[in-house]
Design an enzyme around this catalytic site. Sequence first.
Site, PDB file in Angstrom:
ATOM      1  N   GLY A  23       0.879  -1.107   0.273  1.00  0.00           N
ATOM      2  CA  GLY A  23      -0.104   0.091  -0.052  1.00  0.00           C
ATOM      3  C   GLY A  23       0.871   1.278   0.138  1.00  0.00           C
ATOM      4  O   GLY A  23       2.052   1.174  -0.277  1.00  0.00           O
TER       5      GLY A  23
ATOM      6  N   ARG B 298       1.335  -4.041  12.782  1.00  0.00           N
ATOM      7  CA  ARG B 298       0.792  -4.280  14.020  1.00  0.00           C
ATOM      8  C   ARG B 298       1.341  -5.588  14.695  1.00  0.00           C
ATOM      9  O   ARG B 298       1.718  -6.472  13.905  1.00  0.00           O
ATOM     10  CB  ARG B 298      -0.747  -4.523  14.082  1.00  0.00           C
TER      11      ARG B 298
ATOM     12  N   GLU C  57       1.002  -4.214  23.680  1.00  0.00           N
ATOM     13  CA  GLU C  57       1.522  -2.907  23.687  1.00  0.00           C
ATOM     14  C   GLU C  57       1.184  -2.199  24.969  1.00  0.00           C
ATOM     15  O   GLU C  57      -0.133  -2.155  25.085  1.00  0.00           O
ATOM     16  CB  GLU C  57       1.423  -1.804  22.585  1.00  0.00           C
TER      17      GLU C  57
ATOM     18  N   HIS D 261       6.338   1.875  19.363  1.00  0.00           N
ATOM     19  CA  HIS D 261       5.114   2.211  18.304  1.00  0.00           C
ATOM     20  C   HIS D 261       5.294   3.856  18.070  1.00  0.00           C
ATOM     21  O   HIS D 261       4.332   4.264  18.340  1.00  0.00           O
ATOM     22  CB  HIS D 261       3.412   1.794  18.921  1.00  0.00           C
TER      23      HIS D 261
ATOM     24  N   ALA E  17       6.333   4.987  14.904  1.00  0.00           N
ATOM     25  CA  ALA E  17       6.777   5.129  13.570  1.00  0.00           C
ATOM     26  C   ALA E  17       5.995   6.412  12.576  1.00  0.00           C
ATOM     27  O   ALA E  17       6.813   6.960  11.825  1.00  0.00           O
ATOM     28  CB  ALA E  17       6.215   3.857  12.571  1.00  0.00           C
TER      29      ALA E  17
HETATM   30  C1  DGY Z   1      -1.325   4.274  12.656  1.00  0.00           C
HETATM   31  O1  DGY Z   1      -1.459   5.358  12.091  1.00  0.00           O
HETATM   32  O2  DGY Z   1      -2.109   3.239  12.460  1.00  0.00           O
HETATM   33  C2  DGY Z   1      -0.049   4.028  13.444  1.00  0.00           C
HETATM   34  O3  DGY Z   1      -0.013   2.914  14.064  1.00  0.00           O
HETATM   35  C3  DGY Z   1      -0.220   5.099  14.535  1.00  0.00           C
HETATM   36  O4  DGY Z   1       0.487   6.000  14.005  1.00  0.00           O
END
Ligand code: DGY
Length: 333
Positions: free
Chosen positions: A155, A237, A266, A285, A287
Amino acid sequence: MGHVFVTRTIPGRGVEILQAAGHTVDVWPGDLPPPRAALERALSAADGALTMVTDRLDRDLLAGAPRLRVVSNMAVGYDNVDPAVAAKLGIWLTNTPGVLAETTADMAFALLLAAARKVNESERDTRAGGWKTWSPTGYLGQDVFGATLGIIGMGEIGTAVARRARGFSMRILYHNRKRRPEIEEELGVEYAGMDELLAAADFVSVHVPLTPETRQLIGHVEFGQMRPQAIFVNTARGTVIDQDALVEALRSKTIGGAALDVTDPEPLPIEHPLYSLPNVLITPHIASASHATRARMAEMAARNIVAVLAGEVPPNAVNKPFKARGQAASAEG
Ligand code: DGY
């Protein structure tokens, strides 16, 4: 005008946007997510909720919120709310696509590079006084340049990772539900079956949303198919993988290492075996955690609420209420 509950302090102009539209805004003051009872109480009086991935909004919570018209998740993922359940109750669910792909891809690549070149291990040892000399055999890692990267899920984020990998002259294999000929042409990536990708990749990076189909997508069998030096990167995830199988694969050196920005659960409890393994890098978490991106996410989440409370279709809807609350039937039943 409506009452909006925001489940955590958010960056940027999110609250300002809600207030400028005339809404009363309540922000949960804690650093931790509101406990269920507090969420229940706040939602029972709210017209809109601006939520995080850490807020699990199940059917009971949503059903106990009679005025709630929109749950606006400040994330691209929305596995913390069931879109169909919300739709049945007449509640819009929205997310923040498009604004965090590059930032998340930066992090996936940071993890990949750090794990390949033992950045965390060597840094930890350095701080602890372990730097005795230049060593011809110390901290030998793997070259990223010219290696093979397997991307699972092509994606927005997977594509952004592929763009970065091109700069490292990597061979890029990808696996996706649907083949992406336009990306193949643009980036020179090659479509591969899962088996082929796992067997060929020096680095495997996962970029699928968490759905019933992707839950535990990578388990004993899949880790067993990877190369012994393979580094597994997860910014998607935690439950996309079988974490016990990962521990086993790392312990038995079935794979070379792992870099995880997401875990199950988490936060990962400090006594978890993953922490005791030297070939694992774990971040909390983060990112999408750049100043600019988190501000954009918050603002986008606020705009989705403003739209719904103005009786409009929100720009980033992930469901379509059968009969949206507070307005005439807006969709099929
Ligand atoms: C999301 O946007 O799904 C991330 O895991 C959190 O930024």
